[in-house]
Design a protein around this motif. Structure first.
Motif, PDB file in Angstrom:
ATOM      1  N   GLY A 189      90.494 -41.342 115.260  1.00 39.08           N
ATOM      2  CA  GLY A 189      91.501 -40.552 114.571  1.00 39.08           C
ATOM      3  C   GLY A 189      91.526 -40.800 113.081  1.00 39.08           C
ATOM      4  N   VAL A 190      91.408 -42.044 112.678  1.00 37.44           N
ATOM      5  CA  VAL A 190      91.402 -42.386 111.251  1.00 37.44           C
ATOM      6  C   VAL A 190      90.232 -41.699 110.545  1.00 37.44           C
ATOM      7  CG1 VAL A 190      91.020 -44.270 109.609  1.00 37.44           C
ATOM      8  CG2 VAL A 190      92.627 -44.574 111.506  1.00 37.44           C
ATOM      9  N   CYS A 191      89.045 -41.813 111.139  1.00 31.64           N
ATOM     10  CA  CYS A 191      87.865 -41.207 110.520  1.00 31.64           C
ATOM     11  C   CYS A 191      87.976 -39.686 110.454  1.00 31.64           C
ATOM     12  CB  CYS A 191      86.603 -41.598 111.288  1.00 31.64           C
ATOM     13  SG  CYS A 191      86.190 -43.341 111.178  1.00 31.64           S
ATOM     14  N   GLU A 192      88.419 -39.074 111.543  1.00 31.12           N
ATOM     15  CA  GLU A 192      88.533 -37.620 111.565  1.00 31.12           C
ATOM     16  C   GLU A 192      89.572 -37.135 110.545  1.00 31.12           C
ATOM     17  OE1 GLU A 192      89.190 -36.508 115.649  1.00 31.12           O
ATOM     18  OE2 GLU A 192      87.039 -36.432 116.056  1.00 31.12           O
ATOM     19  N   PRO A 204      91.708 -37.675  99.235  1.00 30.67           N
ATOM     20  CA  PRO A 204      91.971 -38.549 100.392  1.00 30.67           C
ATOM     21  C   PRO A 204      92.903 -39.712 100.067  1.00 30.67           C
ATOM     22  CG  PRO A 204      89.643 -38.020 100.261  1.00 30.67           C
ATOM     23  CD  PRO A 204      90.262 -37.540  98.975  1.00 30.67           C
ATOM     24  N   GLU A 205      92.789 -40.251  98.829  1.00 35.23           N
ATOM     25  CA  GLU A 205      93.675 -41.357  98.463  1.00 35.23           C
ATOM     26  C   GLU A 205      95.134 -40.913  98.484  1.00 35.23           C
ATOM     27  OE1 GLU A 205      90.911 -40.652  96.841  1.00 35.23           O
ATOM     28  OE2 GLU A 205      89.700 -42.500  96.845  1.00 35.23           O
ATOM     29  N   ASN A 206      95.386 -39.711  97.988  1.00 38.27           N
ATOM     30  CA  ASN A 206      96.754 -39.198  98.013  1.00 38.27           C
ATOM     31  C   ASN A 206      97.222 -38.913  99.440  1.00 38.27           C
ATOM     32  OD1 ASN A 206      97.316 -39.319  95.296  1.00 38.27           O
ATOM     33  ND2 ASN A 206      96.692 -37.215  94.873  1.00 38.27           N
ATOM     34  N   VAL A 207      96.299 -38.420 100.264  1.00 42.10           N
ATOM     35  CA  VAL A 207      96.639 -38.174 101.665  1.00 42.10           C
ATOM     36  C   VAL A 207      97.083 -39.477 102.336  1.00 42.10           C
ATOM     37  CG1 VAL A 207      95.729 -37.507 103.920  1.00 42.10           C
ATOM     38  CG2 VAL A 207      95.161 -36.147 101.896  1.00 42.10           C
ATOM     39  N   LEU A 208      96.352 -40.550 102.042  1.00 42.64           N
ATOM     40  CA  LEU A 208      96.711 -41.839 102.629  1.00 42.64           C
ATOM     41  C   LEU A 208      98.107 -42.276 102.205  1.00 42.64           C
ATOM     42  CD1 LEU A 208      93.403 -43.928 102.421  1.00 42.64           C
ATOM     43  CD2 LEU A 208      94.469 -42.928 104.441  1.00 42.64           C
ATOM     44  N   ALA A 215     104.494 -41.482 110.881  1.00 41.10           N
ATOM     45  CA  ALA A 215     104.247 -41.696 112.305  1.00 41.10           C
ATOM     46  C   ALA A 215     102.785 -42.000 112.605  1.00 41.10           C
ATOM     47  CB  ALA A 215     104.690 -40.464 113.099  1.00 41.10           C
ATOM     48  N   ALA A 216     101.874 -41.601 111.711  1.00 41.92           N
ATOM     49  CA  ALA A 216     100.443 -41.839 111.932  1.00 41.92           C
ATOM     50  C   ALA A 216     100.001 -43.232 111.492  1.00 41.92           C
ATOM     51  CB  ALA A 216      99.618 -40.796 111.166  1.00 41.92           C
ATOM     52  N   GLY A 217     100.914 -43.985 110.900  1.00 42.70           N
ATOM     53  CA  GLY A 217     100.550 -45.284 110.342  1.00 42.70           C
ATOM     54  C   GLY A 217      99.947 -46.241 111.359  1.00 42.70           C
ATOM     55  N   SER A 218      98.954 -47.003 110.902  1.00 44.73           N
ATOM     56  CA  SER A 218      98.336 -48.036 111.730  1.00 44.73           C
ATOM     57  C   SER A 218      97.650 -49.031 110.805  1.00 44.73           C
ATOM     58  CB  SER A 218      97.298 -47.440 112.691  1.00 44.73           C
ATOM     59  OG  SER A 218      96.154 -46.977 111.986  1.00 44.73           O
TER      60      SER A 218
END
Length: 292
Positions: A189-192, A204-208, A215-218
């Motif tokens: 999931g993280v990679c996708e 991508p940095e802003n997305v993170l 809720a997606a945090g891990s």
């Protein structure tokens, strides 16, 4: 009671994580005896005051508490149950703590053989990778006799911040399998998510910044996704070792009559990476599956 004055600690396996873990025990003021198949990996520890043991046998004959952090179940079996292994040469009343991720059934065998020689064996695999090892913030999941766990807990506290007794011998390893099963599908999931962000033209940095605290945090999203974006695929945890863990978990699940489709998919993707020479890369190199 374990104290600095009369305790010699042995540590076998000074790789990516073991080196830091052994270092914390040395800094805590304990006499430390180390062994690794490659002596060069222990150079920093030896320079800091640790002593070298030429074999597990020599280490077992001198150390009343022994930690092991090796690669594969076969390595664990050799170190503990071999002719020159820990159990045959360990000190009566001593404590053996295996922090390798290994097979639960092997942990039970080691416990039983150790008990016959009046030695306490604990399976205590960890989670947290190289960062957790360096910062002494590992999650430690332990199986074995409760009294033995309570005795060595003060030492475990030099290595981790989340230390949980899980139950009987093998329970620590079973808990680590739960950990690896959860990570396996999460890494996909993280990679996708990162690849999707890139293809959508997002930063991508802003997305993170948005998704790591929701809720997606891990742990993988917060710690490994930035490494992917920086092209850093150095091992905090080797792909080859993760494949080993997934194989153990799949075997255990089969014995329990349980299907693990998410785990099977993750292992198949990592197997493909290993076949292309990525076995010594960190698990975040799964990102390359979509980039190649």
């Amino acid at each position: 009671m374990i104290n600095r004055e009369n305790t010699v600690i042995g540590f076998i396996g000074t790789g990516v994580m073991g080196n830091s873990m052994a270092g914390h025990l040395l800094k805590a003021g304990y006499s430390l005896l180390v062994y690794s198949r490659t002596k060069e990996k222990a150079a920093e520890l030896l320079e800091s005051g640790a002593k070298w043991a030429a074999s597990p046998k020599e280490l077992a004959e001198k150390a009343s508490v022994v930690f092991t952090m090796v690669g594969y179940p076969a390595d664990v079996e050799e170190v503990y149950l071999g002719e020159n292994g820990l159990i045959k040469h360990g000190l009566p009343g001593g404590y053996f703590i295996d922090m390798t991720t290994s097979a639960p059934s092997l942990a039970v065998r080691i416990y039983e053989e150790a008990k016959r020689r009046d030695i306490h064996a604990i399976d205590a695999p960890v989670s947290g990778g190289d960062v957790g090892a360096k910062e002494a913030k590992l999650s430690i999941m332990a199986g074995g006799e409760k009294d033995a766990f309570d005795t060595v807990r003060p030492l475990l506290e030099y290595l981790g911040t989340n230390i949980v007794y899980q139950g009987n011998p093998g329970a620590g390893q079973h808990t680590k399998m739960c950990n690896q099963i959860a990570i396996a599908s999460n890494m996909i999931g993280v990679c996708e998510a990162i690849i999707y962000a890139e293809k959508a033209g997002l930063n991508p940095e802003n997305v993170l910044k948005s998704i790591t605290t929701g809720a997606a945090g891990s742990w993988s999203l917060s710690n490994l996704a930035p490494r992917m974006l920086n092209g850093n695929f150095e091992p905090g945890f080797y792909i080859k070792h993760f494949i080993k863990d997934m194989k153990i978990a799949m075997d255990e699940a089969e014995h329990m009559g349980m299907k693990v489709p998410g785990l099977a998919l993750a292992k198949s993707l990592y197997d493909q990476l290993a076949e292309h020479g990525e076995g010594n890369s960190g698990t975040q190199a799964l990102y390359k599956y979509w980039k190649n």
